[in-house]
Design an enzyme around this catalytic site. Structure first.
Site, PDB file in Angstrom:
ATOM      1  CE  LYS A   1      -6.788   2.391 -25.421  1.00 58.33           C
ATOM      2  NZ  LYS A   1      -7.823   3.426 -25.599  1.00 58.33           N
TER       3      LYS A   1
ATOM      4  CB  THR B   1      -4.248   3.867 -22.228  1.00 55.26           C
ATOM      5  OG1 THR B   1      -3.812   3.816 -23.595  1.00 55.26           O
ATOM      6  CG2 THR B   1      -5.706   4.271 -22.191  1.00 55.26           C
TER       7      THR B   1
ATOM      8  CD  GLU C   1      -4.749   5.163   0.780  1.00 48.98           C
ATOM      9  OE1 GLU C   1      -4.607   5.638   1.920  1.00 48.98           O
ATOM     10  OE2 GLU C   1      -5.831   4.741   0.348  1.00 48.98           O
TER      11      GLU C   1
ATOM     12  CE1 TYR D   1      -4.250   0.991  -0.280  1.00 52.34           C
ATOM     13  CE2 TYR D   1      -4.482  -1.187   0.702  1.00 52.34           C
ATOM     14  CZ  TYR D   1      -5.028  -0.118  -0.001  1.00 52.34           C
ATOM     15  OH  TYR D   1      -6.331  -0.175  -0.410  1.00 52.34           O
TER      16      TYR D   1
ATOM     17  NE  ARG E   1      -6.812  -3.399 -19.848  1.00 52.75           N
ATOM     18  CZ  ARG E   1      -6.841  -3.514 -21.175  1.00 52.75           C
ATOM     19  NH1 ARG E   1      -6.122  -4.416 -21.789  1.00 52.75           N
ATOM     20  NH2 ARG E   1      -7.611  -2.722 -21.884  1.00 52.75           N
TER      21      ARG E   1
ATOM     22  CG  ASP F   1      -7.664  10.764 -24.421  1.00 52.53           C
ATOM     23  OD1 ASP F   1      -6.718   9.950 -24.453  1.00 52.53           O
ATOM     24  OD2 ASP F   1      -8.809  10.452 -24.035  1.00 52.53           O
TER      25      ASP F   1
END
Ligand SMILES: *Cc1c(COP(=O)(O)O)cnc(C)c1O
Length: 434
Positions: free
Chosen positions: A230, A227, A57, A55, A236, A201
């Site tokens: 691609k 992303t 954060e 974790y 991903r 984008d």
């Protein structure tokens, strides 16, 4: 198929078998969904690493949990490589994918239900550019624009007129289904005339930009999102690049003590997300490392050469393409004049092992569930090692299917075998031993 997951195979043979089954399917078909690619073994290994257990954060040197010294090194490495790839001032690598990256942009630059200018999905835009069933169309007001139904091209004079009449607070440039270069400099002029934030984008094409095969929006835009799975060939995930300073700070955020970079970071965490996926961030760092190598330039250039050549072969055989061709990895086959639909055609292609998707084309009169188009891309085939001569083979399969429509089932079944045989000469990273 090599056996690659010994523990999984032993403990959960059901899931193991399904992974192998999908891998075998992909290795014997042509992955031509324009948004897909094959990540390298190294990317897959980092994604599957034990960093998933931590974790973290917060951000490097500002975490809410102890024990993140090494994780900070991972995330900083990822950020620095990403900034190097694109020459960006600021980078956030925590968005969990493209859509979460875009939602963070709204949180960072939109105060209420203001106007956002973007392309509707049926004109080639993404859901997150203000489409009605997406949060972006529910919480904000979309000012639509799109390519000309006749030429399939964006008309920048028209875009300027719409922007001046509507005065949106933010403008998206970028698409899921537009095969041509986007003129970021023109968009920047328009955005400046109406005091709008300009956001590119580049989800589909970031890898082609990284490889120097397409121009970069970074110098012209306030923010750039993408992303990484691609043309970037990573895991991903998603990222956001931006300028440090907000050129509209005085106008839109006069009392805020946070600059643009800080607002983006705060929008991602704690605004929208909790713990970042550090295993994926490590895999992104691997992909950005790959993108910095000279071979990646060759890859990006070859993707476009392949798409262009495939397009030329199809046009020569009388198949129409939206805009007549491509500048990118993407082709939009235009079947508006045919009796069969885009869906009929993508089904027939899939039966032949050519996996693409039905898609609206400019000027489409059919419904979004059937469409008159098929979208395909050359990113994954190029990763397999395919070159122009292979595109000639792919084109001849597509042409045979088009000629056999509306009932191509016999032809598709025959081609299915030929495709599987043809694929055997290529090594697919992540599926076959290298
Ligand atoms: C793919 C894509 C996205 C969203 O990506 P997800 O990872 O599927 O959320 C956003 N914008 C554009 C233009 C895209 O093509």
């Amino acid at each position: 198929m090599p056996e690659r997951y010994p523990h999984l195979k032993e403990q959960d043979p059901e899931i193991y078998a399904l992974i192998q089954k999908q891998a075998a399917y992909e290795a014997s078909t042509l992955k031509m969904i324009a948004s897909e690619n094959y990540a390298s073994y190294s990317v897959l290994e980092a994604t599957g690493s034990s960093l998933t257990n931590k974790y973290a954060e917060g951000y490097p040197a500002a975490r809410y949990y102890e024990g993140n010294e090494v994780i900070d090194e991972v995330e900083n490495l990822c950020i620095n490589r990403l900034k190097q790839v694109f020459g960006a001032e600021h980078a956030n690598v925590q968005p969990l994918s493209g859509s979460p990256a875009n939602s963070a942009v709204y949180r960072a630059v939109m105060a209420g239900a203001e106007k956002v200018m973007g392309m509707p999905v049926n004109l080639g835009g993404h859901l997150t550019h203000g489409w009605k069933v997406n949060f972006s169309g529910m919480d904000y007001t979309q000012v639509p624009f799109g390519p000309s139904p006749e030429t399939g091209l964006l008309d920048y004079d028209q875009i300027r007129e719409i922007a001046k009449a509507e005065r949106p607070r933010m403008i998206w440039c970028g698409a899921t289904a537009y095969p041509r270069r986007i003129d970021y400099e023109k968009f920047a002029e328009i955005a400046a005339e109406v005091d709008a934030y300009l956001v590119a984008d580049i989800a589909h094409i970031s890898g082609l930009i990284a490889g120097g095969a397409l121009p970069s929006p970074v110098p012209y835009c306030d923010i750039v999102t993408s992303t990484t799975h691609k043309m970037m060939r990573g895991p991903r995930s998603g990222f956001i690049l931006c300028k440090e300073a907000d050129r509209y700070q005085e106008k839109y955020y006069p009392t805020s003590k946070f600059n643009l970079a800080k607002r983006i970071d705060r929008a991602v965490f704690p605004g929208l997300q909790g713990g970042p996926h550090e295993n994926v961030i490590a895999a992104m760092a691997v992909a950005f490392g790959e993108a910095l190598k000279p071979e990646f330039k060759d890859y990006a250039a070859q993707v476009i050469k392949n798409a262009r050549h495939l397009g030329e072969c199809l046009v020569k055989e009388g198949i129409n393409l939206a805009t007549g061709g491509t500048d990118t990895h993407m082709l939009l086959l235009d079947f508006r004049k045919e009796e069969f639909t885009g869906k009929d055609m993508s089904d027939a292609l899939a039966k032949a092992g050519i996996i693409a998707n039905f898609n609206m084309v400019p000027g489409d009169q059919r419904k979004p569930a059937v469409t008159s188009g098929v979208r395909m891309g050359t990113g994954a085939l190029t990763t397999m090692g395919m070159k122009e001569k292979d595109m000639e083979q792919v084109a001849s399969w597509i042409v045979r299917i088009v000629r056999a429509m509306p009932d191509a089932s016999a032809v598709s079944a025959q081609i299915r075998g030929e495709v599987a045989e043809y694929c055997k000469q290529f090594k697919v990273p992540g599926l076959w031993e290298e």
